[in-house]
Design an enzyme around this catalytic site. Structure first.
Site, short mmCIF file in Angstrom:
data_model
loop_
_atom_site.label_atom_id
_atom_site.label_comp_id
_atom_site.label_asym_id
_atom_site.label_seq_id
_atom_site.Cartn_x
_atom_site.Cartn_y
_atom_site.Cartn_z
N GLU A 16 30.94 63.43 37.96
CA GLU A 16 30.28 63.26 36.65
C GLU A 16 29.11 64.21 36.45
OE1 GLU A 16 31.13 60.80 38.67
OE2 GLU A 16 32.24 59.28 37.57
N PHE A 46 30.93 44.14 38.51
CA PHE A 46 31.44 45.32 39.22
C PHE A 46 31.14 46.59 38.40
CE2 PHE A 46 34.97 48.34 40.06
CZ PHE A 46 34.59 48.67 41.36
N GLN A 47 30.60 47.60 39.05
CA GLN A 47 30.22 48.87 38.43
C GLN A 47 29.26 48.69 37.27
OE1 GLN A 47 33.80 51.28 37.80
NE2 GLN A 47 33.57 52.07 39.88
N LYS A 87 32.51 47.52 27.30
CA LYS A 87 33.96 47.64 27.26
C LYS A 87 34.59 46.77 26.17
CE LYS A 87 37.99 47.56 30.32
NZ LYS A 87 38.46 47.34 31.69
N MET A 103 15.08 80.35 49.04
CA MET A 103 13.74 80.25 48.50
C MET A 103 12.85 79.40 49.41
SD MET A 103 11.77 81.37 46.17
CE MET A 103 12.42 81.83 44.57
#
Lengths: 173, 577
Positions: free
Chosen positions: B49, B111-112, B161, B485
């Site tokens: 993502e 969940f999630q 959802k 760096m």
């Protein structure tokens, strides 16, 4: 007032600022406003939130302990929040401020009469009472609440809750 | 028309003119992925993502249109936090759609589930939790409006959802056209033109300045004001510095261009600002990487500061004239005001200033020493060859670190929107996904991702996305076996005590890895191989290409203003000391 407490009072007026914001009356808006202060480690001293006459909007009045230069930056960033409609700082000389206190005081020591005199002096109210305790309310300037609270300490404060100040600009300011 | 929330969401995106969405489906966002099949919108399936977010950023930066990412709840959303913060810091217009658990399950540790709007509050310009399917078209329109107007930035829309799932009655809604007049944003008033009196005051300051510098920031690009800036600079004949976020907003080959200021800016840009008596800051924010130690920054300069965001004015440096407004409009107003004051004729004689500047340019050009036979490549050399072997309008993206600074220093940016990097947040791994997004948005342009080995290992998996989607980006990977760096700082400021910066030249085998991801890959180790490899890469247009340049670890970026020091203490290349 001692010299130290005078200096403290002067410092108090310099650092404490009352900010009034009109915001959309929606979930999460208070968290957005409070988050801007939390992120910088600024403490909100006092906070009052309720819908305005137009229920689509709420007014948040808060007092913060912060130097003026940092405050200016925070105010600009508050103004950037999409849900903040209006924002202004109220100076104590150009506004009317009020705060409400509920306090339960111990009167078991037989000082009931003395306490009622104090209630009269401050134009407070007795809301509830029993043999050993009294519940009082006072709506006044925040400084007046401080004084009242100071007097009550001698009696013994059992519980105390202040609402946080609300403010409107003076009519001729 | 009756439809469900998922259909409404996809239709609302189409109404906003969205052509491409970068995303990855998952449980909570699943119902939205069904109507995507019938949509005109191209969906690019990413492998992580974070990649979706950076691709959307690259797309937005290259095209000027908002980038759109669509990801699921919980870990999908948390993986999206870095690109949101990156876009917030660099003012990139982004709309991120996240799935959320059903409305009734929010707050139950489902969940999630995660508190996506809570987590992203501090890294978005605004976010929404949509609670009713009927609100979807309006909120999507508001999200695009907020992302693209005023100071642009990322907006997140969290969608439970149940309001998009056709099997749930809560998803039922009646479609309506998302137009400006249905928006409910009473607190949002983006700035437009500048106050004419302040513009006049700015013009008067300019007409008195003997050593002025135009300090052009990323806001010039966001306001699409490159033409206005050119007109202003030429009208008053004043030199221009372009910050890391502004590279390309003013042509590097223009005689008034001094290049990049700041910690690794070139000597002339840094020193001209230090010696200036008037900084004309346009869409710039006095970032610490530009100013160095603040109390030593441009001590004699008055400041005109133009920014669309009032919170930038006076945030770092108190301006003498502060103008809140859109750079494109304010610069046009300023040009008119300066013409009214007499244009170039009204400007003081600045020949001494110009000759001082050309003196610095002659004494302190960017320099490096070419490698001896058998030594590893010099990255500066590779970048020069790459610059000279690619079209003028090539889009260059970059990760974060030494390679980023060299790319900004050694490229010649003559066109706006050809340089895409992570400036404010400094997000390692930005380069590859940003290049993919840019190429999707500008398919006819050549897109090169300049990357370091540390950065590449963070997001390289998106080359699988590029191969599968036939997005032929090219990657110039500088493998110096170090987090370069950090290594440079340890060399200079920690007495060469190298702590956890060694990566290895050999592991991973970048050529095999790139080939495994469907790319053409070549390893380049000698200077004479550089141009042929680049030419070969330029000819490949059906898949991504990775060129691994084995480069010298001990090469440091100069000039450098050490952190916390004044710009007057700029450290130049050893050969110029």
């Amino acid at each position: 007032m001692t010299a130290t407490s005078q200096a403290a009072a002067a410092d108090h007026s310099h650092r404490f600022h009352t900010i009034v914001t009109t915001v959309e009356n929606k979930p999460g808006v208070l968290a957005r406003v409070a988050g801007l202060f939390a992120r910088r480690g600024f403490n909100i001293e006092s906070l009052a939130v309720a819908p305005t006459a137009d229920e689509r909007f709420s007014r948040i009045t808060f007092t913060v302990d912060v130097a003026s230069s940092s405050l200016e930056q925070v105010v600009k960033q508050l103004d950037k929040l999409i849900n903040v409609v209006e924002i202004s700082e109220l100076s104590p000389t150009e506004s009317v401020e009020r705060e409400l206190m509920l306090v339960t005081v111990d009167v078991a020591g037989g000082r009931r009469h003395e306490l009622l005199e104090l209630v009269d002096d401050f134009r407070a109210y007795v809301l509830d009472a029993n043999q050993s305790q009294m519940m009082l309310s006072l709506a006044a300037r925040p400084g007046r609440l401080d004084e009242f609270e100071e007097h009550l300490r001698g009696f013994g404060i059992v519980q105390l809750q202040r609402t946080g100040r609300v403010a409107l600009p003076s009519l001729d300011s | 028309m009756d439809m469900n929330g998922g259909q409404a969401l996809v239709k609302a995106l189409e109404c906003e003119g969205v052509e491409v969405v970068f995303g990855l489906p998952g449980g909570a966002i699943l119902p939205v992925y069904d109507p995507i099949i019938e949509s005109t919108i191209r969906h690019i399936l990413v492998r992580h993502e974070q990649g979706a977010g950076h691709m959307a950023e690259g797309y937005a930066h290259a095209t000027g249109r908002p980038g759109v990412a669509m990801i699921t709840s919980g870990p999908g959303a948390t993986n999206g936090v870095t690109p949101l913060c990156d876009a917030y810091m660099d003012s990139i217009p982004l709309v991120c759609i996240t799935g959320q658990v059903p409305y009734a399950a929010i707050g139950t540790d489902a969940f999630q589930e995660c508190d996506t709007t809570g987590i992203t509050m501090a890294v978005t310009k605004h976010n929404f939790l949509v609670t009713e399917a009927q609100d979807i078209p309006r909120i999507i329109h508001e999200a695009f409006h907020i992302a693209t107007t005023g100071r642009p930035g990322p907006v997140l829309v969290d969608i439970p959802k149940d309001i998009v799932d056709p099997r749930n009655p809560r998803s039922a809604m009646t479609w309506y056209e998302p137009t400006d007049d249905i928006m409910e944003l009473p607190g949002y008033r983006p700035a437009t033109a500048g106050d004419p009196e302040l513009v006049r005051a700015a013009a008067e300051l300019i007409c008195k300045a003997e050593r002025p510098v135009l300090y052009a920031g990323g806001g010039i690009l966001k306001a699409r004001a490159a033409a206005e800036l050119l007109a202003l600079a030429e009208l008053i004949d004043v030199p221009v510095v372009t910050t890391l976020m502004a590279r390309g907003c003013f042509p590097d080959s223009h005689e008034l261009c001094l290049g990049m200021p700041g910690m690794h800016g070139n000597y002339t840009a840094v020193t001209a600002m230090q010696s200036s008596d008037l900084l004309i800051a346009l869409g710039a924010r006095f970032d610490d990487r530009v100013t160095g130690r603040l109390d030593g920054f441009a001590p004699d300069a008055k400041v005109i500061h133009v920014d669309i965001d009032a919170a930038e004015l006076g945030k770092v440096r108190n301006p003498d004239v502060a103008i809140r407004g859109d750079c494109k409009l304010v610069i046009a107003e300023l040009v008119e005001a300066l013409k009214a004051c007499g244009g170039l004729e009204a400007q003081p004689d600045r020949r001494a200033w110009r000759s001082q500047i050309s003196g610095w340019q002659e004494r302190h050009p960017l320099v490096y020493e070419q490698s001896e036979p058998g030594e590893l490549l010099k990255p500066q050399y590779v970048l020069e060859v790459l610059r000279d072997s690619t079209p003028d309008d090539t889009i260059v993206t970059s990760g974060v670190g030494q390679h980023q600074m060299w790319a900004s220093q050694y490229w010649r940016f003559d066109h706006p929107y050809t340089w895409i990097n992570s400036g404010g947040l400094g997000t390692m791994g930005f380069s590859v996904p940003a290049a993919i997004g840019a190429k999707v948005g500008m398919p006819d342009r050549m897109v090169w991702a300049v990357d370091g080995d540390g950065c590449f290992q963070m997001t390289a998996q998106e080359l699988v996305t590029a191969s599968m989607e036939r997005i032929p980006i090219k990657v110039a990977l500088f493998n110096n076996a170090y987090l370069g760096m950090v290594r440079q700082w340890q060399e200079m400021f920690y007495e060469e005590r190298y702590s956890e910066v060694y990566l290895s030249h050999e592991i991973p085998d970048y050529v095999k890895w790139a080939e495994a991801m469907g790319c053409v890959a070549l390893r380049v180790e000698a200077p004479e191989e550089v141009a042929p490899a680049i030419n070969k890469a330029n000819e490949i247009d059906d898949r991504p290409v990775v060129l691994e340049f084995r480069s010298a670890a001990e090469e440091n970026v100069y000039p450098m203003v050490p952190a916390g020091q004044s710009n007057s203490d700029i450290v130049v290349d050893p050969s110029q000391r």
